[in-house]
Scaffold this motif. Structure first.
Motif, PDB file in Angstrom:
ATOM      1  N   TYR A  34       0.807  -1.220   0.000  1.00 48.21           N
ATOM      2  CA  TYR A  34       0.000   0.000   0.000  1.00 48.21           C
ATOM      3  C   TYR A  34       0.850   1.285   0.000  1.00 48.21           C
ATOM      4  CZ  TYR A  34      -3.743  -3.257   1.199  1.00 48.21           C
ATOM      5  OH  TYR A  34      -4.623  -4.300   1.211  1.00 48.21           O
ATOM      6  N   PRO A  35       1.803   1.433  -0.902  1.00 54.71           N
ATOM      7  CA  PRO A  35       2.612   2.658  -0.904  1.00 54.71           C
ATOM      8  C   PRO A  35       1.808   3.883  -1.342  1.00 54.71           C
ATOM      9  CG  PRO A  35       3.107   1.332  -2.836  1.00 54.71           C
ATOM     10  CD  PRO A  35       2.185   0.507  -1.984  1.00 54.71           C
ATOM     11  N   GLN A  36       2.076   5.000  -0.691  1.00 49.65           N
ATOM     12  CA  GLN A  36       1.564   6.311  -1.096  1.00 49.65           C
ATOM     13  C   GLN A  36       2.781   7.206  -1.302  1.00 49.65           C
ATOM     14  OE1 GLN A  36      -1.646   7.253  -1.603  1.00 49.65           O
ATOM     15  NE2 GLN A  36      -2.474   5.246  -1.038  1.00 49.65           N
ATOM     16  N   ILE A  37       2.774   8.018  -2.367  1.00 54.08           N
ATOM     17  CA  ILE A  37       3.959   8.814  -2.718  1.00 54.08           C
ATOM     18  C   ILE A  37       3.587  10.279  -2.841  1.00 54.08           C
ATOM     19  CG2 ILE A  37       3.616   8.391  -5.198  1.00 54.08           C
ATOM     20  CD1 ILE A  37       6.662   8.490  -5.498  1.00 54.08           C
ATOM     21  N   ALA A  38       4.517  11.147  -2.444  1.00 51.58           N
ATOM     22  CA  ALA A  38       4.362  12.594  -2.601  1.00 51.58           C
ATOM     23  C   ALA A  38       5.720  13.173  -2.952  1.00 51.58           C
ATOM     24  CB  ALA A  38       3.814  13.234  -1.328  1.00 51.58           C
ATOM     25  N   VAL A  39       5.716  14.256  -3.738  1.00 52.41           N
ATOM     26  CA  VAL A  39       6.952  14.887  -4.203  1.00 52.41           C
ATOM     27  C   VAL A  39       6.934  16.349  -3.803  1.00 52.41           C
ATOM     28  CG1 VAL A  39       8.377  15.445  -6.199  1.00 52.41           C
ATOM     29  CG2 VAL A  39       7.112  13.285  -6.140  1.00 52.41           C
ATOM     30  N   GLY A  40       8.020  16.837  -3.198  1.00 52.62           N
ATOM     31  CA  GLY A  40       8.144  18.234  -2.833  1.00 52.62           C
ATOM     32  C   GLY A  40       8.708  19.057  -3.973  1.00 52.62           C
ATOM     33  N   SER A  41       8.349  20.343  -4.000  1.00 48.85           N
ATOM     34  CA  SER A  41       8.769  21.205  -5.102  1.00 48.85           C
ATOM     35  C   SER A  41       9.330  22.532  -4.619  1.00 48.85           C
ATOM     36  CB  SER A  41       7.572  21.478  -6.029  1.00 48.85           C
ATOM     37  OG  SER A  41       6.520  22.103  -5.312  1.00 48.85           O
ATOM     38  N   ASP A  42       9.774  22.584  -3.355  1.00 51.94           N
ATOM     39  CA  ASP A  42      10.227  23.860  -2.818  1.00 51.94           C
ATOM     40  C   ASP A  42      11.698  24.145  -3.102  1.00 51.94           C
ATOM     41  OD1 ASP A  42      10.651  21.652  -1.144  1.00 51.94           O
ATOM     42  OD2 ASP A  42      11.031  22.923   0.579  1.00 51.94           O
ATOM     43  N   THR A  43      12.456  23.174  -3.608  1.00 49.31           N
ATOM     44  CA  THR A  43      13.858  23.372  -3.942  1.00 49.31           C
ATOM     45  C   THR A  43      14.140  22.699  -5.273  1.00 49.31           C
ATOM     46  OG1 THR A  43      14.696  21.354  -2.901  1.00 49.31           O
ATOM     47  CG2 THR A  43      14.439  23.285  -1.483  1.00 49.31           C
ATOM     48  N   SER A  44      15.374  22.865  -5.740  1.00 47.40           N
ATOM     49  CA  SER A  44      15.778  22.203  -6.979  1.00 47.40           C
ATOM     50  C   SER A  44      16.068  20.722  -6.760  1.00 47.40           C
ATOM     51  CB  SER A  44      17.023  22.890  -7.549  1.00 47.40           C
ATOM     52  OG  SER A  44      18.091  22.859  -6.612  1.00 47.40           O
ATOM     53  N   GLU A  45      16.187  20.300  -5.492  1.00 49.80           N
ATOM     54  CA  GLU A  45      16.432  18.895  -5.208  1.00 49.80           C
ATOM     55  C   GLU A  45      15.177  18.060  -5.475  1.00 49.80           C
ATOM     56  OE1 GLU A  45      17.552  18.926  -1.119  1.00 49.80           O
ATOM     57  OE2 GLU A  45      19.657  19.258  -1.547  1.00 49.80           O
TER      58      GLU A  45
END
Length: 261
Positions: A34-45
């Protein structure tokens, strides 16, 4: 993989038309599901969070993984005794130049189940808050009625609303307002959240409106009066125990607050 379920992520290096690579998240001999994924966008990393269930000692416990482009750091988030725990939804929102992560999770027991909520900040990507209870009882855990997150417009904390279903209908809660009080209708969220830190006083309103915050010292003398709509941050000149009154809305709200420098 044989006798286990592992979690991998496919990543594009140049958008849809770019080359794809595979990143391993887990490497265990027992199921990770049951994986859930999220991606941050506050930096270039490349900031990636994955929440999943890991089988351990007869139950599924909740784990959170984080990567900024390399290997994933994996930490145990919750292991409630007698419950199987699953991530229901995981979402990231950028607010004031930083990523905020919200997670709603499920705890499934023999007699009843629970919905809980947790969060972390993009600059502290592995420091998840201890899950706080949203609801318990006969909560629906299966699609399409499982709990989900939706971000609240104008929330000063970039906090998410939690939607869930039970035998009585569809419900919504704002768990980033932690206080619960008893009123004529039973238990409900307080209209205001007040906190004091480093000599600063912060007031948050659950609902936007036109409010006036009045502050008085121990003798009853007025110290200050400020207008606000959703959030108020002030630094009184003195420390001590103060009385306050909030005007506006359906009722007058009053109490005491300690300000320490």
């Amino acid at each position: 993989m044989e006798d286990s379920f592992e979690i991998f992520i496919r990543v594009s290096e140049g958008g849809i038309g770019g080359s794809w690579s595979t990143i391993r998240v887990t490497n265990n001999t027992v199921p990770d599901i049951y994986p859930q994924i999220a991606v941050g966008s506050d930096t270039s990393e490349r900031k990636i969070w994955v929440a999943f269930s890991h089988f351990e000692s007869g139950n599924y416990d909740l784990y959170a993984a984080y990567s900024s482009g390399g290997y994933f750091d994996i930490d145990l988030l919750s292991a409630a005794q007698g419950f199987d725990e699953y991530p229901a939804d995981l979402r990231s929102v950028e607010y004031a130049g930083q990523s905020y992560l919200n997670m709603v999770l499920l705890e499934d027991g023999e007699d009843h189940n629970r919905v809980e909520w947790s969060y972390c900040y993009g600059d502290q990507p592995t420091l998840w808050a201890s899950p706080s209870l949203v609801a318990d009882g006969s909560i629906s855990l299966s699609d399409p009625l499982r709990p989900i997150l939706s971000f609240a417009p104008g929330s000063p904390e970039a906090g998410a609303l939690v939607f869930y279903c039970d035998t009585s209908g569809i419900h919504v809660d704002a768990p980033w307002f932690p206080e619960v009080e008893e009123n004529d209708r039973g238990l409900g969220r307080r209209l205001f959240h007040i906190e004091s830190f480093d000599g600063t006083l912060r007031v948050l309103s659950l609902y936007p409106g036109e409010y006036t915050f009045c502050l008085f010292d121990a003798s009853g003398r007025a110290v200050g009066r400020w207008s606000f709509e959703r959030e108020l941050v002030v630094t009184p000149e003195r420390a001590g125990i103060f009385m306050f009154r909030i005007e506006g809305g359906p009722d007058e709200y009053s109490g005491k607050v300690l300000i320490v420098r």
